[in-house]
Design a protein around this motif. Structure first.
Motif, mmCIF file in Angstrom:
data_model
loop_
_atom_site.group_PDB
_atom_site.id
_atom_site.type_symbol
_atom_site.label_atom_id
_atom_site.label_comp_id
_atom_site.label_asym_id
_atom_site.label_seq_id
_atom_site.Cartn_x
_atom_site.Cartn_y
_atom_site.Cartn_z
ATOM 1 N N LYS A 135 2.719 4.064 3.535
ATOM 2 C CA LYS A 135 4.138 4.395 3.540
ATOM 3 C C LYS A 135 4.198 5.795 3.847
ATOM 4 O O LYS A 135 5.199 6.263 4.564
ATOM 5 N N GLU A 136 3.117 6.480 3.659
ATOM 6 C CA GLU A 136 3.142 7.996 3.978
ATOM 7 C C GLU A 136 2.633 8.524 5.333
ATOM 8 O O GLU A 136 2.696 9.517 5.691
ATOM 9 N N VAL A 137 1.772 7.360 6.001
ATOM 10 C CA VAL A 137 1.461 7.669 7.368
ATOM 11 C C VAL A 137 2.721 7.697 8.525
ATOM 12 O O VAL A 137 3.675 7.444 8.072
ATOM 13 N N GLU A 138 2.332 8.336 9.544
ATOM 14 C CA GLU A 138 3.452 8.346 10.558
ATOM 15 C C GLU A 138 3.795 6.869 11.217
ATOM 16 O O GLU A 138 2.925 5.921 10.891
ATOM 17 N N ASP A 139 4.853 6.829 11.821
ATOM 18 C CA ASP A 139 5.234 5.554 12.509
ATOM 19 C C ASP A 139 4.087 5.172 13.423
ATOM 20 O O ASP A 139 4.060 3.594 13.351
ATOM 21 N N ARG A 174 1.462 3.263 11.412
ATOM 22 C CA ARG A 174 2.180 2.123 10.817
ATOM 23 C C ARG A 174 2.079 0.958 11.993
ATOM 24 O O ARG A 174 1.717 -0.254 11.493
ATOM 25 N N SER A 230 0.722 -0.956 0.014
ATOM 26 C CA SER A 230 0.051 0.037 0.043
ATOM 27 C C SER A 230 0.821 1.118 0.116
ATOM 28 O O SER A 230 1.813 1.263 0.878
ATOM 29 N N GLU A 231 0.483 1.967 -0.988
ATOM 30 C CA GLU A 231 1.265 3.524 -1.061
ATOM 31 C C GLU A 231 0.967 4.311 0.142
ATOM 32 O O GLU A 231 1.682 5.195 0.672
ATOM 33 N N ALA A 232 -0.436 4.384 0.379
ATOM 34 C CA ALA A 232 -0.579 5.297 1.323
ATOM 35 C C ALA A 232 0.004 4.993 2.869
ATOM 36 O O ALA A 232 0.079 5.786 3.528
#
Length: 341
Positions: free
Chosen positions: A118-122, A125, A114-116
């Motif tokens: 990778k952009e979220v915060e740790d 995630r 998922s590309e989304a």
């Protein structure tokens, strides 16, 4: 007033009436938590838990049959039956731990690539990772890794190897759940486990017929052992038929024991018999010489009897006594009777 309130009004019955009829407590016990004294103790060592063990049933005494007048000389106990869900029967060696641990910092299968994500915060995630997911997501991740190690190509989802690997992961997960749940049971899960084991056995048998080398490779890869089910007529185990067979074996062993004892006693008496025979032959030889009759007994006959007696004695001394091993028969030892003056 809503429909729900109307239904609750119709079902409202005085608590005293329900308690007096004795079924309110039974209804409430089902939903309340177990008390401390009602809980079953779970063993610390789960390695001793046996799945699918059927408890032995005590054989009741038969009315009209006296064991005192006609005693049964052997003990018969009903064999302990273990069901298919047991790993020793299903062929699963090592359990689900054989496939290794799953990296719980990874995302579940639904969020892989998922590309989304990778952009979220740790922190987000981490919350969406397997660490905070259900056990079902962890098992699916483990199943995907096992399937990748046995599939023929990247798009292989329907081959025999993939089906067997998928069922193996599910079977071992079910077995682990049942062992962790002990001493409590989950019969629907146990039924599903038995069904999956039977399905996997059919697939393994089909792969064995089609490609024997791949069959051996897959068993080694999944740490399985496969034993074909023997085809035989089912015979119900019963107490009477088993005791009859045990009685026949006991009688045969008793007959063999007595024949061997009688044979040993005859061998021990042979030297004494030959020496007695030699003395009588010597007496007959002297009588024939004294009466002047034709000689029928010679000194060589006497010497032959004595030599045979010595040879037999030497053989008996050198021979090591090996006790007979029997399955059921035990030699009775006579107890010394003590009399009080």
């Amino acid at each position: 007033m809503s429909v729900l309130h109307q239904m609750l009004g119709r079902c409202a019955v005085s608590q005293n009436l329900l308690t007096s009829r004795g079924w309110l407590l039974g209804q409430q016990v089902r939903f309340r938590k177990r008390k401390a004294n009602e809980k079953l103790m779970k063993p610390d060592d789960k390695s001793t838990v046996i799945l699918g063990k059927v408890k032995r049933t005590d054989v009741p005494s038969i009315i009209g049959v006296s064991d005192k007048q006609y005693p049964i000389l052997m003990q018969w106990s009903k064999p302990q039956r273990i069901e298919t869900c047991n790993p020793a029967i299903s062929g699963d060696i090592g359990g689900i731990e054989h496939f290794g641990e799953v990296d719980r910092s990874q995302p579940p299968l639904e969020l892989e690539g998922s590309e989304a994500l990778k952009e979220v915060e740790d922190e987000v995630r981490k919350i969406l990772s397997l660490e905070f997911s259900r056990n079902k997501d962890v098992i699916n991740k483990l199943r995907r890794g096992v399937v990748k190690s046995v599939q023929r190509h990247k798009l292989d989802e329907n081959s025999l190897e993939v089906k067997i690997a998928t069922l193996t992961v599910k079977i071992r997960n079910y077995q682990k759940v049942l062992i962790d749940l002990y001493p409590y049971k989950n019969q629907p899960l146990k039924h599903d486990l038995t069904y999956k084991i039977a399905m996997r056995r059919k697939l393994i048998e089909l792969l064995r017929e089609q490609d024997y080398r791949k069959y051996e490779w897959l068993l080694e890869r999944l740490n399985l052992f496969y034993k074909p089910v023997p085809r035989y007529d089912h015979v119900e185990i019963s107490r009477k038929a088993s005791i009859e067979r045990l009685t026949d074996i006991w009688c045969d062993e008793l007959k063999k024991h007595r024949i061997e004892k009688y044979k040993e006693s005859l061998q021990e008496e042979q030297p004494r018999f030959l020496r007695t025979k030699a003395e009588k032959l010597k007496h007959i030889m002297k009588e024939e010489k004294a009466l002047g009759l034709e000689q029928t007994v010679f000194q060589s006959d006497i010497d032959d009897c004595l030599a045979r007696a010595e040879a037999i004695e030497k053989t008996l001394q050198d021979q090591e006594s090996v006790p007979d091993t029997f399955l059921l028969y035990k030699e009775e030892v006579e107890k010394e009777q003590t009399f009080i003056n």
